[in-house]
Every structure is written in structure tokens, then in C-alpha cells.
Design an enzyme around this catalytic site. Sequence first.
Site, mmCIF file in Angstrom:
data_model
loop_
_atom_site.group_PDB
_atom_site.id
_atom_site.type_symbol
_atom_site.label_atom_id
_atom_site.label_comp_id
_atom_site.label_asym_id
_atom_site.label_seq_id
_atom_site.Cartn_x
_atom_site.Cartn_y
_atom_site.Cartn_z
ATOM 1 N N LYS A 70 63.413 83.887 39.923
ATOM 2 C CA LYS A 70 63.007 83.304 41.212
ATOM 3 C C LYS A 70 63.506 84.244 42.295
ATOM 4 C CE LYS A 70 66.883 80.065 41.087
ATOM 5 N NZ LYS A 70 67.242 78.651 40.990
ATOM 6 N N GLU A 72 53.867 84.123 40.944
ATOM 7 C CA GLU A 72 53.343 82.878 41.532
ATOM 8 C C GLU A 72 54.186 82.557 42.757
ATOM 9 O OE1 GLU A 72 52.543 79.329 38.839
ATOM 10 O OE2 GLU A 72 53.560 80.701 37.490
ATOM 11 N N GLU A 124 54.825 71.281 40.143
ATOM 12 C CA GLU A 124 55.625 70.964 41.322
ATOM 13 C C GLU A 124 54.981 69.780 42.023
ATOM 14 O OE1 GLU A 124 58.124 73.256 41.767
ATOM 15 O OE2 GLU A 124 59.059 72.423 43.582
ATOM 16 N N ARG A 179 60.332 69.884 41.124
ATOM 17 C CA ARG A 179 59.815 70.321 39.824
ATOM 18 C C ARG A 179 59.715 69.097 38.935
ATOM 19 N NH1 ARG A 179 61.226 74.918 36.518
ATOM 20 N NH2 ARG A 179 59.661 74.983 34.852
ATOM 21 N N ARG A 196 63.385 67.355 36.887
ATOM 22 C CA ARG A 196 63.891 68.467 36.082
ATOM 23 C C ARG A 196 65.192 68.100 35.392
ATOM 24 N NH1 ARG A 196 66.091 73.512 39.240
ATOM 25 N NH2 ARG A 196 67.642 73.413 37.590
ATOM 26 N N LYS A 230 56.651 80.179 44.776
ATOM 27 C CA LYS A 230 57.635 79.149 44.429
ATOM 28 C C LYS A 230 57.491 78.049 45.466
ATOM 29 C CE LYS A 230 62.616 78.584 43.482
ATOM 30 N NZ LYS A 230 62.375 77.186 43.270
#
Lengths: 345, 534
Positions: free
Chosen positions: B396, B227, B274, B234, B249, B229
Site C-alpha cells: 500500500k 489499483e 471496499e 475493507r 477485516r 486504495k
Amino acid sequence: MPLIAPPHPETWLKVTQAGLFCEPGGFFIDPLRAVDRAVISHGHSDHARPGHAAVLATPETLAIMTARLGEGRAGATQQALRYGEVITINGVKVWLRPAGHVLGSAQIALEWQGSRVVVSGDYKRRADPSCAAFEVERCDVFITEATFALPVFRHPDAMGEIARLLRSAALFPERTHVIGCYALGKCQRLIRMLRAAGYDQPIHLHGAQQGLCAVYEELGVALGPLLPATVARKDALKGAIVLAPPSAIADRWARRLAEPVVANASGWMGVRQRARQGGVELPLVISDHADWDELLATCTETGAQEVWVTHGREDALIHALGLQGIRGRALNLIGRGEEDEEASA
Amino acid sequence: MSLPAFAELLERLVFSPGRNAKLALLGQWFAGQPDPERGLGLAAITESLKLATAKPAMLREITMARVDPELFRLSYDYVGDLAETIALIWPKRAGVNAPPPALSDIIAALETTPKSEVPALIAGWLDTLDSSGRLALIKLLTGGLRVGVSARLARVALAEWSGQAVEAIEEAWHAIPAPYEPLFAWLEGRAPQPDPRAAPIFRPLMLAHPLEEADFAALDPATYCAEWKWDGIRVQVTSGPGGARVWSRGAEDISASFPEIIAGLDFHAVLDGELLVLRDGAVAPFADVQQRLNRKTVTAKMQRDYPVAIRLYDILFDSTEDLRPLPFSERRARLEAWYRRQQPPRMDLSDIIAFKQISDLQALRDGARDAAIEGLMLKRADGPYLPGRVKGQWWKWKRAPLTLDTVLMYAQRGHGKRSSFYSDYTFGVWREDGELVPIGKAYSGYTDEELAWLDRWIRNHTVDRFGPVREVEKALVLEVAFDAAQRSSRHKSGVALRFPRIARIRRDKPAEEADRLENVLALITDSASTPDQD
């Protein structure tokens, strides 16, 4: 009752460029520059300057001055006067009373033609296991210091502050507790208080603290095991207590220490903003000066009708004395308290 | 005796810059204080307990009743802070020997005392306390202890003290009000883990590890989904019969900043996504999202100028069904089905990127220059949703950073371990007129050796001092790495860098050859539609 009223101290004790001058006696008190004859209250460098021809002080103060200034620079001739002994200089009676500030510190009592003045020097009223306790001397004019002369300064119990330090040392056993403190007086008082609180480990010293600790020990003030922090390895300082000058604690010297908890022992630490400026993690409010209540109480206890206020915040003290019917006057002595007010407090 | 102990804790927290020191101090508080005092103290520190019953004017009034006005004026002048002046100057009434209050005494008394009697109540407490106790009481009563402990840090301290996982504590935390007695009972092994039931609580997020070149070999492309980023914040959205929340987060409740999101939450689910500013489907740069953060009230204009939406990554609960044990691929199917069914406003789905091999992704990542994309995410298709950062599950893969050659301008000492080192650097680039303008500050990226070298260089090249800050000769080039450049009205240069860090010390490069402001401006990728700040 004398037939003639005693002369007002203003007529015989004068503020000059060099400092407070006793005219009939022909001597200065804690002069700021080299003079012929000086009476010295204690060994801090804003009171004990080098180069006087003749110096009168307690035996302890003379020893401290000699150690700090070097042989020959602490008075070409030295005269020791013990607490309570009286001598007469050109018709002026002079004697010394303990001031409770540092070892050897004295209030200087002067009497001329029935008029009596006591010059406090720096003083405190709290117990200090490294020097003699303050004694009140009655007088007509009391000349007081005013370092902490604001009602926001009420020092907490010093042993309570030592207990906080020891609690911190127990909570962070891997870290070095480094305490910024002045080399003359505060350093040795902290050591004696730590010993009184049962701390018997070696206490580590920055190089600048070692000489005066040796002088104290020679003068009979036992300090227990001391080690230099200069040569000790970082590992050996884990969990240790290190005493260093305030200027060293947040600078490169401190890198030899293991994750230091930086503490500072000073009356200024009572005000947060002051404590923050120095990057202090553990401010300890331990002062060698009288706090607000003690300044006022002392002025009253001396029975003086008039109080002259030297270095510090004289406006608040003069105002408060006025409320009690005591006349206050600001004495503007140049250069006093300039040594490093953070350090000597 | 709880208030004096609490005052000592506050004082140590205020003066301790180090995180480990704060954790140790909090742990000692949890271990050494009884219920409910420890929980009340914890709530006060994390600002979950708001007393705010005293105005500064009232405290001043009760003080002036006892203190000479001239002495108060001189003292306030010297100290500069009203709360601290009152704490220090307060003259105790002679003969008071009542014990100081406990936190619980204070809270209970304030609930039952009529408003007119509160000043006398406070004066009575002040008489029983020393100056640090008085300062703690005043700060409690006026609101705002400000000791530098976030709720997140407090939960880490609970975890370290108790040995429980911080994720488990985060689940329980929001379900229990202060003084958290069931929470402490559980952490001490005296009771089972508290059950949040229907309360809208935070579920710890699943986090990713950075992907390094060395990890490539172990990656089997067939087992991962990819996906984008997105460069927003977040969030977790919790909605159900017990209420609706948007969490950051770090488990902070940020619902109040996003009323339009909350208004649309009429379903029963827990989602991961997000939060972005979206204009006509285009993602705005991070600077736009920042405009919406940390606001207590949000004007209609803010909502119009910075329209927010949530791009969904995952679903944790569908109604009361806990989907976290399911593999990612199944959760993704559930998320898509839920999305089609629900059609939630201000939400869309983060696309899954098709790829055959890692090199396909590398090309995509290197080609991505859209400011709103930070890089790629790789998620194991068969992995459950696990709290925290579990190795081998999510990766990530940030795109390569941008770099600039800048000139060191100012340096400041750090904190804690770095308090004797000049470790915080302000750097600048050349403007057309030949003036050096600052474009950012960096505190990291260097090795210990480089730090020692920089410290020495700064001490030897100081030209001026401003308190803790040294200005240095404009002679040292620092290569700075950063993730993006943004327009900024707060900086003289007009730009701000995102995540700047020191990449290299360029001792070889003369300062005149450092980058120019126009090079930096060329890197800005703001969309043209960004409204001006007003």
C-alpha cells in the site's frame, strides 16, 4: 449494686476542638493538636500528632511515634503501658487492649466511678501476623470507628488475596509486581503474610517503607530478606515484588520498574470504581479495619447499650445498631481519617 | 468451581489495560479449564453467548427481600452501580454450603427452569458465590460483561496459546458454535481442523505492507498491477446456500448494519472489496461511511442519505471453487467474468490502473487529492491470495500526509507502560477571534525521547488539572500529520482529522504562529452533496 447510679459517660468524656477529652482524668485521647497530656491508640498520623507534653501509649506505639515524628516530638515525656496493665490517673482507671490494627495499636479502656468506656481507635478482627489480635472488653459505652460501615464492605479472606497476588506473579514472571500500601502496618502485614504463604524471595521496598520495617524488626517482628527498590537496577526487579506508598505507584518513581503490574492493598479496592480511579491493574482487598459484619458483631460483643461512632459512615451503622436496640450517636471529631483514607485503609 | 475461576478471569481482564496481559490471561484460561467451561467462558467474553435472562429490576427485588431498604439506599448511593451494589451487599443465607455453579450448570438450568422460578434459582446461586463471583453472575445474566476483549483478540489468544496460525483459527471459528469443543480438540492436536462445509464463514483477508522509498528499487513494474486504495472499510462478502454475510477485516459480522447489501446477495461466491458510500458513482468521504457503522437497526432514511455499495477488489471463491491458489491476474479475470455474468446490485469493480514505470504511479499518487482515495495499491500479478500480511506480495502506497502546526492544549496520562507519562495530547488551532479551539487528539508518532521531553514540559507548564487531565500553557507547537480533514459537528472547531499523529515538536516556533482554523477548513474535501446530520 452501687447505691448511686454511675455517671453517664456523656458527663465526663467530652468532644472538644482538640478532640476527645476525659475531664476528671485531665487527658485527651488521640488529640488533633498538641496538648499537655495525651493517650494515643496507635501510630498513624491522624491519631498520633506531634508536640504533646506527655504521651501515654503502648511501648510499640511510642517506638513507632518516635521513629516517625523524631526524638522529642513524640511526647516530651513518654509513659509506656503494656496491654492489660492498669494505672489510675486522677481517679480514672486506664488500661489498653490490643486493637489488631497495626503493631502496638490499642483500644483505650476508661473507668470512672463505675462507668466504663472503651475507645476503639482503629481496629480489625482478622488475623494479622504482624500484630496482636483484637480482644473484646465489655463496657457501657463503646466508641467505634466506622471506616467501612456500609454493608457493601465485607472483606474477603486476606490470605486468599495473597494467593491471587502470587498467582499473578507466576503468570507474569517478567513483570514487577508493585503494591501500593501504607508504610505503617499494611506494608509489614503484607510481608508477613507473603512469608506465611511461603514466599521467601527478597521483597523490595520504596525508601518510604524502609524505616518502619526496621522499627518492626527491632520490636521483634521478623520480616525476612528486604532490599531497597531505590538502588536496584531495572533488570533485578523483573519478577520481583515491590512495596511502595500508594502515591508512588502510578507516578515517575515507578518508571524504574520492569513493566509493572500495579497492585494496591486496601479495603477500598472492594469497590471497582475506587480501584479504577487509581489505575490499578491488580486490586487486593486487604484491610486493616473491621468490615461491616465485624463492626456490628464487635459493638454487640462489648455489651454496650450505647455506641458512639467516630470517623466514617456513621449513618448506616447507627441505623443498623438501632435495629438491634443499641443506641447510636455520631461523634463529630474533626480531622480524623483525613490523613489519606486510601492509604491507611 | 468454574464460576469463581471465571470471575477471577473477568476481574483481571477488566483491570488489565495491556494487550499482552490480556493474551496471557486468556491463554491461562484455555489451558487451565476443562470443556465445555473454557468455551462457554470464551463465548461469554466475546459476547457470542447471550443469556440476558434477568432484568435489573428483578435482581433488585430479590435483593430487597433480604436487605434493609435504608442500608440498601445508603450503599447504592455510595457504590453508584446497581449490579455492583447487589454483588457486594448480598447477604448469604447462613448455612449454605452448596458448591458454586459451573457456567454449564447455569446455562443448562436456565434452559429448563420455568420463568416464575428463575428468581429463586438466581438467589440460590448468589448464596454460593463471593462478591466477585456474584458480580460475574449478574453481568452474565443481564448481558454485557464489557471486559475489553474483542472476538479478534480472543482468536489471537487462541493462536498464541495453541501455536496455530490466527488465520486458520479465523476460518474455523465461525463454523463452530460455542462451546467450540471441536475447535479446542483441533488446537490441542486431538482432532483434524474443523471443516466449515457450506456455513457462511470468514476467510482471512490478504493484507498489504506499506511501501517505503527503500523498497522502490526491488519493484519490477512489469510484475505488479496497480489499483486505487479507496478510503472506506475493507469487507468480505460471503454468499451461498448456507446464508449471506458481510464481514469486517477483523472478522466481525457486520451484516446487520447493511441490510440493503445483504438483500442483494443471491449468488454463491466469496468476494473481497471496499464498502463505500456512493452517490451517482462518486465516492463520498470516509465520514459518511462512519455514519453507517455500529448500528443495530438501520432506518430507511439512513439508507437513503448514506447509500452504500461495494467496490470489488478480488474473488476468493466462485461457487465452491477455491480461487485463492490462482495468481492475481487470473483471479482478476475470473472476477470480471463473474461480474459481467452476475450483474450484482450495489457493486462495481475497482479499476486497474495502467502504468509503465513506478514514476508514472508516483505522479498519479501525488496528484490524487480526492478525499476518497487513500493512495495506491500494488499487487503482484502472479501472487496467490494469502492470508495475512505477506511481504513482497501486496504494497500500500499511501499519499503523503497533510500537516498542520498546532498548539498543545491538554495532556492526559496513558495506560500500561505509559501510565506514568503524559502521552495523549489534545491540540488546537487559532480561530479568527483569537481563541484557540481544539481540533484533535494524538497518541502516537513521537519517539521515546520526545515522549520523555513532552512529559517533562507538560509537568513544568501545567496551569490547571481536571482529574487525570492537565491543561498546559498555550506555548508549545506540535506539527501534526494526518490523512484527511473532515467536517464534524461533534467538535467545537467543526473539523475532525483522520489518523492524526505527532510529526515533530516545533520548539523553534512561537505559538502565535501556529496554523489558523481557516487553513484547516481549506483542507476539507467533503463533497457538497453531504446531507446534514440530524
